[in-house]
Write a protein that holds these residues in place. Structure first.
Motif, PDB file in Angstrom:
ATOM      1  N   GLY A  15       0.692  -1.294  -0.080  1.00 62.69           N
ATOM      2  CA  GLY A  15      -0.177   0.134  -0.094  1.00 62.69           C
ATOM      3  C   GLY A  15       0.751   1.340  -0.223  1.00 62.69           C
ATOM      4  O   GLY A  15       0.398   2.307  -0.648  1.00 62.69           O
ATOM      5  N   LYS A  16       1.970   1.179   0.751  1.00 61.05           N
ATOM      6  CA  LYS A  16       2.857   2.445   0.501  1.00 61.05           C
ATOM      7  C   LYS A  16       3.323   2.678  -0.616  1.00 61.05           C
ATOM      8  O   LYS A  16       3.604   3.752  -1.011  1.00 61.05           O
ATOM      9  CB  LYS A  16       3.764   2.223   1.944  1.00 61.05           C
ATOM     10  CG  LYS A  16       3.404   2.548   3.297  1.00 61.05           C
ATOM     11  CD  LYS A  16       4.295   1.883   4.420  1.00 61.05           C
ATOM     12  CE  LYS A  16       3.783   2.470   5.831  1.00 61.05           C
ATOM     13  NZ  LYS A  16       4.885   1.958   6.821  1.00 61.05           N
ATOM     14  N   ALA A  17       4.030   1.473  -1.232  1.00 58.64           N
ATOM     15  CA  ALA A  17       4.360   1.677  -2.467  1.00 58.64           C
ATOM     16  C   ALA A  17       3.426   2.215  -3.527  1.00 58.64           C
ATOM     17  O   ALA A  17       3.847   3.008  -4.321  1.00 58.64           O
ATOM     18  CB  ALA A  17       5.218   0.413  -2.626  1.00 58.64           C
ATOM     19  N   MET A  18       2.352   1.757  -3.635  1.00 61.83           N
ATOM     20  CA  MET A  18       1.270   1.875  -4.407  1.00 61.83           C
ATOM     21  C   MET A  18       0.832   3.425  -4.255  1.00 61.83           C
ATOM     22  O   MET A  18       0.796   4.365  -5.202  1.00 61.83           O
ATOM     23  CB  MET A  18       0.194   1.187  -4.362  1.00 61.83           C
ATOM     24  CG  MET A  18       0.395  -0.202  -4.904  1.00 61.83           C
ATOM     25  SD  MET A  18      -1.119  -1.360  -4.642  1.00 61.83           S
ATOM     26  CE  MET A  18      -2.319  -0.566  -5.827  1.00 61.83           C
ATOM     27  N   ARG A  19       0.874   3.908  -2.990  1.00 61.19           N
ATOM     28  CA  ARG A  19       0.253   5.198  -2.780  1.00 61.19           C
ATOM     29  C   ARG A  19       1.514   6.300  -3.254  1.00 61.19           C
ATOM     30  O   ARG A  19       1.289   7.248  -3.777  1.00 61.19           O
ATOM     31  CB  ARG A  19      -0.053   5.599  -1.392  1.00 61.19           C
ATOM     32  CG  ARG A  19      -1.148   5.033  -0.868  1.00 61.19           C
ATOM     33  CD  ARG A  19      -1.660   5.198   0.381  1.00 61.19           C
ATOM     34  NE  ARG A  19      -0.855   4.936   1.454  1.00 61.19           N
ATOM     35  CZ  ARG A  19      -0.889   3.769   2.089  1.00 61.19           C
ATOM     36  NH1 ARG A  19      -1.856   2.740   1.654  1.00 61.19           N
ATOM     37  NH2 ARG A  19      -0.102   3.497   3.007  1.00 61.19           N
ATOM     38  N   GLY A  20       2.659   5.821  -2.711  1.00 58.26           N
ATOM     39  CA  GLY A  20       3.881   6.745  -3.005  1.00 58.26           C
ATOM     40  C   GLY A  20       4.271   7.001  -4.543  1.00 58.26           C
ATOM     41  O   GLY A  20       4.708   8.006  -5.242  1.00 58.26           O
ATOM     42  N   GLY A 224       6.965   5.470   5.108  1.00 58.76           N
ATOM     43  CA  GLY A 224       6.053   5.801   4.306  1.00 58.76           C
ATOM     44  C   GLY A 224       6.186   7.398   3.955  1.00 58.76           C
ATOM     45  O   GLY A 224       6.407   8.231   4.993  1.00 58.76           O
ATOM     46  N   GLY A 225       6.084   7.845   2.785  1.00 58.17           N
ATOM     47  CA  GLY A 225       6.198   9.089   2.436  1.00 58.17           C
ATOM     48  C   GLY A 225       4.865  10.243   2.561  1.00 58.17           C
ATOM     49  O   GLY A 225       4.279  10.579   1.324  1.00 58.17           O
ATOM     50  N   VAL A 226       4.785  10.354   3.686  1.00 55.25           N
ATOM     51  CA  VAL A 226       3.268  11.094   4.122  1.00 55.25           C
ATOM     52  C   VAL A 226       3.495  12.548   3.646  1.00 55.25           C
ATOM     53  O   VAL A 226       2.702  13.192   2.915  1.00 55.25           O
ATOM     54  CB  VAL A 226       3.200  11.306   5.563  1.00 55.25           C
ATOM     55  CG1 VAL A 226       2.067  12.071   6.124  1.00 55.25           C
ATOM     56  CG2 VAL A 226       2.982   9.833   6.228  1.00 55.25           C
ATOM     57  N   VAL A 227       4.856  12.943   3.552  1.00 52.97           N
ATOM     58  CA  VAL A 227       5.092  14.339   2.982  1.00 52.97           C
ATOM     59  C   VAL A 227       5.742  14.338   1.616  1.00 52.97           C
ATOM     60  O   VAL A 227       5.310  14.806   0.561  1.00 52.97           O
ATOM     61  CB  VAL A 227       6.125  15.156   3.662  1.00 52.97           C
ATOM     62  CG1 VAL A 227       6.567  16.484   3.203  1.00 52.97           C
ATOM     63  CG2 VAL A 227       5.802  15.435   5.214  1.00 52.97           C
ATOM     64  N   SER A 228       6.522  13.389   1.266  1.00 56.21           N
ATOM     65  CA  SER A 228       7.224  12.870   0.047  1.00 56.21           C
ATOM     66  C   SER A 228       8.076  11.739   0.017  1.00 56.21           C
ATOM     67  O   SER A 228       8.817  11.291   0.778  1.00 56.21           O
ATOM     68  CB  SER A 228       8.377  13.952  -0.386  1.00 56.21           C
ATOM     69  OG  SER A 228       8.967  13.636  -1.394  1.00 56.21           O
TER      70      SER A 228
END
Length: 273
Positions: A15-20, A224-228
């Motif tokens: 999920g983190k990779a897909m969103r990022g 995870g990249g909440v900001v970037s």
């Protein structure tokens, strides 16, 4: 010593990779010829090994490490070292970590983040006769600083945070500034992306170097990249994975790990394998 579960399951990494990367199921399916239904099942935590391997490369993930996480077949080595202790405290439906670091000769000590409760940390401080003089904040998300006011009541404790990410009653410092805990050297590295100005603190002078990374890296995952997302990947590569392989990584969630272990097992960094 109880084994601390890893913070993220494979579907969290996915999920983190897909969103990022901005990869929707539709786009990922068109690139990999894995059906959207199978991608949805993977996102929900159902292990379909071949489809998982096929989509890993398009997401910039290492397939072997991702499958390893899905199978739960790896756990970092347990860390026990004089001068370092991890504390795990509950927050909502997960846990958060904080750390106590001390110079075994002078017994001067510092806390790194607070988690949601510092009672166990204070008990150890009392038992060992430590003198806690500083509190270092990796970032200012509420779960990491919730008990900061309680540490300030222990005595004269100076709180430190990077100036780009201020916190109440904390002294601001500049990127690259260094500190001391007795004879221990503490250097600061900017590892932003999860938050605007996340800091990794590198402590030298114990039996092994220690990097307190906040949510920059987890065992077999990252915050995870909440900001970037790209900044999180880039600063982790530059500021954490250039440290010595035996450096202990102290994350904000989950068990401690090491630079060498994360090079070998973290799916977000396939180029380091």
């Amino acid at each position: 010593m109880a084994i601390i579960p890893l913070e993220d399951n494979f579907e969290d990494v996915l999920g983190k990779a897909m969103r990022g990367t901005g990869m929707s199921r539709e786009i990922l399916s068109s690139l990999t010829e894995v059906s959207e239904d199978d991608i949805a099942k993977l996102e929900e935590g159902e292990l379909l090994e071949e489809p998982l391997r096929r989509i890993a490369a398009s997401l910039g993930l290492d397939a072997d490490s991702l499958v390893e996480r899905a199978q739960g077949s790896w756990q970092p080595e347990t860390v026990e070292m004089e001068g370092l202790r991890q504390f795990i405290t509950p927050h909502k439906d997960y846990t958060v970590a904080s750390y106590l670091v001390w110079d075994p000769d002078s017994m001067e000590a510092a806390m790194f983040d607070t988690g949601t409760n510092v009672d166990d940390a204070y008990s150890l401080v009392q038992a060992l006769g430590l003198n806690v003089t500083q509190l270092f904040l990796t970032h200012t998300h509420s779960d990491h600083i919730k008990a900061a006011s309680k540490i300030k009541r222990w005595g004269k404790v100076a709180a430190h945070t990077l100036g780009k990410e201020p916190a109440p009653n904390a002294e601001r410092f500049l990127e690259g500034q260094e500190f001391r805990i007795g004879a221990l050297k503490v250097s600061t590295r900017l590892t932003w992306g999860h938050s605007p100005a996340s800091v990794t603190y590198v402590v030298e002078g114990l039996d092994r170097p220690v990097a307190i990374v906040g949510d920059a890296i987890f065992a077999q995952s990252m915050g995870g990249g909440v900001v970037s997302y790209q900044a999180a990947l880039e600063t982790n590569r530059k500021e954490i994975f250039t440290l010595a392989d035996d450096t202990i990584i102290c994350p904000g969630h989950g068990p401690m790990t090491s630079v060498a272990e994360e090079k070998a097992h973290n799916p977000f960094f396939p180029e380091l394998k």
